[in-house]
Design a protein around this motif. Structure first.
Motif, short mmCIF file in Angstrom:
data_model
loop_
_atom_site.label_atom_id
_atom_site.label_comp_id
_atom_site.label_asym_id
_atom_site.label_seq_id
_atom_site.Cartn_x
_atom_site.Cartn_y
_atom_site.Cartn_z
N GLY A 198 0.79 -1.23 0.00
CA GLY A 198 0.00 0.00 0.00
C GLY A 198 0.82 1.28 0.00
O GLY A 198 0.27 2.37 -0.07
N PHE A 199 2.12 1.16 0.05
CA PHE A 199 2.96 2.35 0.17
C PHE A 199 2.72 3.42 -0.91
O PHE A 199 2.67 4.60 -0.59
CB PHE A 199 4.45 1.95 0.18
CG PHE A 199 5.36 3.12 0.31
CD1 PHE A 199 5.57 3.74 1.53
CD2 PHE A 199 6.00 3.64 -0.81
CE1 PHE A 199 6.38 4.85 1.63
CE2 PHE A 199 6.82 4.75 -0.71
CZ PHE A 199 7.01 5.35 0.52
N PRO A 200 2.55 3.03 -2.18
CA PRO A 200 2.44 4.07 -3.21
C PRO A 200 1.29 5.04 -3.01
O PRO A 200 1.33 6.13 -3.55
CB PRO A 200 2.26 3.28 -4.50
CG PRO A 200 2.86 1.94 -4.22
CD PRO A 200 2.58 1.68 -2.77
N ILE A 201 0.27 4.66 -2.23
CA ILE A 201 -0.82 5.63 -2.07
C ILE A 201 -0.91 6.18 -0.65
O ILE A 201 -1.92 6.75 -0.27
CB ILE A 201 -2.19 5.03 -2.50
CG1 ILE A 201 -2.46 3.71 -1.80
CG2 ILE A 201 -2.26 4.87 -4.00
CD1 ILE A 201 -3.90 3.21 -1.98
N ILE A 202 0.19 6.07 0.08
CA ILE A 202 0.13 6.53 1.48
C ILE A 202 -0.20 8.02 1.60
O ILE A 202 -0.91 8.42 2.51
CB ILE A 202 1.45 6.18 2.24
CG1 ILE A 202 1.34 6.52 3.73
CG2 ILE A 202 2.67 6.87 1.66
CD1 ILE A 202 0.61 5.53 4.56
N THR A 203 0.27 8.83 0.65
CA THR A 203 -0.07 10.26 0.75
C THR A 203 -1.38 10.58 0.04
O THR A 203 -1.91 11.67 0.18
CB THR A 203 1.03 11.17 0.15
OG1 THR A 203 1.20 10.82 -1.21
CG2 THR A 203 2.33 11.03 0.89
#
Ligand code: SF4
Ligand code: SF4
Ligand code: SF4
Ligand code: SF4
Ligand code: FES
Lengths: 411, 309
Positions: free
Chosen positions: B197-202
């Protein structure tokens, strides 16, 4: 003749009973399809097996299922190939105690099961397709005669037009798994079909809509599942990235999901530092340390940052300072490439491979289709020299650049 | 063997323990690291999303710097680098004209990328270059009783064609094999091949942390003692963000997450401290009893895993 253990997941939601697996041994050549095997079982052993199919040649898109954990069309997957597929990604270690290799067939994911291998495409897939206005909205006034569309533009959207609406990508979309409202790979690929078409009059509106939607283009986690799932090479994820590129760079749409800011913050961060400075990235993604939007996020991130500081994960220096300066060369590359008027993109779906790529670390192997003419039957050449966006003279809106993409000029 | 080494940015920024443990483990495996310290970030797909030629140029520059060394190949320790760089390399290698164009961008610096670089993640190098037998032979402290959940992440297993994964080179099983070679027990759980899920953390924090939390919870249910990742970005979401993820999924997690070189280092006899494990947010020491860990252990003195809470 090889034998296969065909496991079929059976489920009838109306029965009140839990799903279960049926097992059949089928003897068939390895070049027959999984669908052939399922139909054989249905015809000869158990007429109640629920499967949807029609064309049996990968055109109608109705036979999407998961085979050994991977989604695809039952009619264009050979038994031999399915048996080798992994439960995870690409390879299936032989199961112990099984005489014949196992092919487990189950319904696609992310959609409710109607019965056995049949899922409710209306409830999810088609609903999402309708969400993106899947038709062309004319330029007004409508020309007296036919529209003249530059060849390059049509080549550009060819890839998305290959979609047969089978839902395989939707089945395994990892963003949808946690956010069922995500518009999803198939529908977003469809959106690019029109955003990339110069005849459409609503590029900005479409992009604005999908960028602002919190379940839109910025909700994709870039997990590549849809690329591997698609039997038609549509590469939905790449189409989503193109939508983002259009929205963020061509139309400068500053969405409320931070997609635009995050992309620009990331790129600027590297331009400035050469290497990524994560400590700056977070505040910058929210519009800079002093942007009101950033404040709650940063405060929210504080406990994490404090623990990270305590554990020596970040030092105050890495958190606040800029320990290394990028080599000037990196900056120069940014200036050079970004300073050009049009972007250049190479789309391998269109151009094909020049010749068999040698094994790289990535080691692409026989995926190469040696210097094949593209879908349009002529070799495409991309990337030669400076080049103006092909569509420029026709329709400024039709893109600043991306035609630069599959572009290649007509010879 | 000598390798041109691209550590990536995150391994020197937010997860310094990764770079540090790789540096400690390399000599134990006779790997000589020639660090590409002038190279730039691979762009993690985001630069490519912004401007493809820019990303391809930055990576071609890294490849060219690697080709200038006398390393046998280029090695990275970040799945995301592997994926992003393989993607750029696929384009560069597929089309001479395009490659020339990109090389033009590098000409000022006197650099040039020649088609056909070999770039392998440490995981691939372990299995394909060093070999599982050789690895097994170097184990000083087998990870007996340690129940390890492999977490591959996305960029190192998809798309299968680009990454050269097939039945001859089942790179999507390597993490399983390495855990076994080190004497550990592989725990299969639902998240093995999913996205952290890191790519959409922001962009969508809720969905991002729901992903991380779900996989950590699944591993917990499968009774894993820890996870191992070949990617520092996965580590950020699974370890650094774990307290937040726990809130989103509404359960206690407390699942330690090890970087691949740390897991290897443990089995090769290094101490958790030397491997920077004290830097993790979820301290591995809090759930794994290292007191029985002695060098050259036999079965009953091997690294023992015990849940304490
Ligand atoms: S890449 Fe994006 S759209 Fe495709 S499956 Fe993953 S999350 Fe879904
Ligand atoms: S994009 Fe590919 S996988 Fe998705 S619905 Fe279309 S054809 Fe099927
Ligand atoms: S992917 Fe990450 S670690 Fe690799 S170069 Fe890019 S930012 Fe650095
Ligand atoms: S799991 Fe997350 S960090 Fe790891 S490769 Fe996938 S997106 Fe990246
Ligand atoms: S039956 Fe039509 S696509 Fe498979």
């Amino acid at each position: 003749m090889p034998a296969y253990t065909l496991r079929i997941r059976r489920f009838d939601p109306q029965s009140g009973e839990a799903p279960h697996w049926d097992e059949h041994t089928v003897e068939m050549p390895e070049t027959q399809s999984v669908l052939d095997a399922i139909l054989k079982v249905r015809d000869e052993v158990d007429g109640s097996v629920g499967i949807r199919c029609s064309c049996q040649q990968a055109i109608c898109g109705s036979c999407g299922v998961r085979m050994n954990g991977k989604p695809g069309l039952a009619c264009n997957t050979h038994l031999g190939e399915a048996a080798e597929r992994g439960h995870g990604v690409g390879w299936n270690p032989p199961e112990e105690g099984q005489v014949a290799p196992v092919i487990a067939v189950e319904p696609m994911g992310n959609m409710p099961v109607i019965r056995d291998l049949i899922v409710d495409m209306d409830a999810v897939h088609w609903k999402k397709i309708r969400r993106v206005t899947p038709w062309l909205v004319n330029q007004q006034p409508v020309p007296e005669r036919e529209y003249i569309v530059p060849h390059e533009n049509m080549v550009d959207v060819t890839q998305t037009m290959a979609c047969i609406q089978c839902g395989a990508c939707v089945s395994d979309c990892l963003a949808m798994e946690v956010d069922p409202l995500f518009v999803g790979p198939a529908a977003l690929a469809k959106a690019y079909r029109f955003v990339g078409d110069p005849r459409d009059a609503q590029h900005r509106e479409r992009l604005q809509d999908l960028a602002e939607d919190e379940h839109g283009i910025y909700d994709c986690t870039h997990c590549f599942n849809c690329i591997d799932a698609c039997p038609k090479g549509v590469d939905p994820m790449s189409q989503i990235m193109r939508l983002r590129r259009r929205a963020g760079s061509d139309y400068e749409i500053e969405d409320r999901n931070n997609g635009y800011r995050h992309e620009h913050a990331f790129v600027n961060n590297i331009r400035r530092n050469g290497l990524l400075h994560e400590a700056d990235l977070l505040p910058d993604s929210y519009g800079g340390k002093f942007n009101p939007r950033a404040v709650p996020e940063l405060i929210g991130a504080l406990p994490t940052a404090m623990t990270a500081l305590r554990r020596g994960k970040m030092t105050p220096k890495t958190a606040l300072g800029h320990p290394h300066k990028a080599p000037a060369e990196v900056k120069r590359i940014f200036e050079k490439v970004e300073g050009r008027s049009g972007r250049v993109e190479l789309n391998l779906y269109v151009t094909g491979y020049e010749d068999e790529p040698e094994a790289t670390g990535g080691g692409q192997r026989e995926t190469a289709t040696a210097a094949e003419p593209n879908a349009q039957g002529r070799p495409e050449s991309v990337g030669a020299g400076e080049r103006q966006p092909a569509a420029e003279s026709l329709d400024a809106d039709a893109v600043a650049s991306e035609t630069g993409t599959t572009e290649g000029e007509t010879r | 063997m000598r390798v041109a080494y691209w550590p990536g940015c995150v391994s020197r920024g937010f997860t310094p323990e990764l770079h540090g443990s790789m540096a400690k483990v390399a000599p134990l495996l006779d790997i000589e690291l020639i660090e590409l310290d002038r190279a730039a970030c691979c762009g993690a797909g985001v630069i490519a999303e912004h401007n493809q030629e820019l990303a391809d140029t930055l990576n071609a520059r890294t490849f060219a710097l690697a080709q200038r060394t006398d390393g046998e190949l280029m090695m990275n320790i970040c799945s995301t680098c592997q994926g992003a760089q393989s993607e750029c390399q696929e384009r560069l290698d597929a089309n001479t004209e395009y490659r020339e164009r990109v090389n033009q961008n590098l000409a000022d610096e006197g650099l040039r990328y020649e088609k056909g670089l070999t770039n392998k993640n440490f995981l691939w190098l372990l299995v394909e270059e060093i070999g599982l037998e050789a690895l097994r032979a170097r184990v000083k402290r087998p990870l007996s009783n340690l129940r390890v959940g492999p977490f591959y992440g996305c960029y190192i297993v998809r798309p299968v064609d680009r990454l050269g994964i097939d039945s001859e080179r089942p790179r999507d099983r390597y993490l399983h094999w390495v855990i076994e070679a080190l004497g550990g027990t592989v725990i299969d759980y639902a998240g093995v091949y999913k996205c952290c899920g890191f790519p959409i953390i922001t962009m969508n924090k809720q969905a991002s942390l729901a992903q991380a939390g779900r996989h950590l919870g699944d591993a917990l249910d499968a009774q894993a003692d820890c996870l191992v990742v070949p990617c520092p970005l996965c580590h950020l979401n699974l370890d650094m963000q774990q307290p937040g993820a726990a809130k989103v999924v509404g359960r206690d997690l407390g699942m330690p997450v090890l970087h691949l070189p740390q897991l290897v280092g443990l089995a090769l006899g290094l101490s958790p401290k030397e491997l920077g494990m004290t830097k993790h947010i979820v301290k591995p020491t809090s759930v794994i009893d290292w007191s029985t860990a002695v060098v050259a252990g036999t079965d009953d003195t091997a690294v023992g895993a015990r849940r304490v809470a």
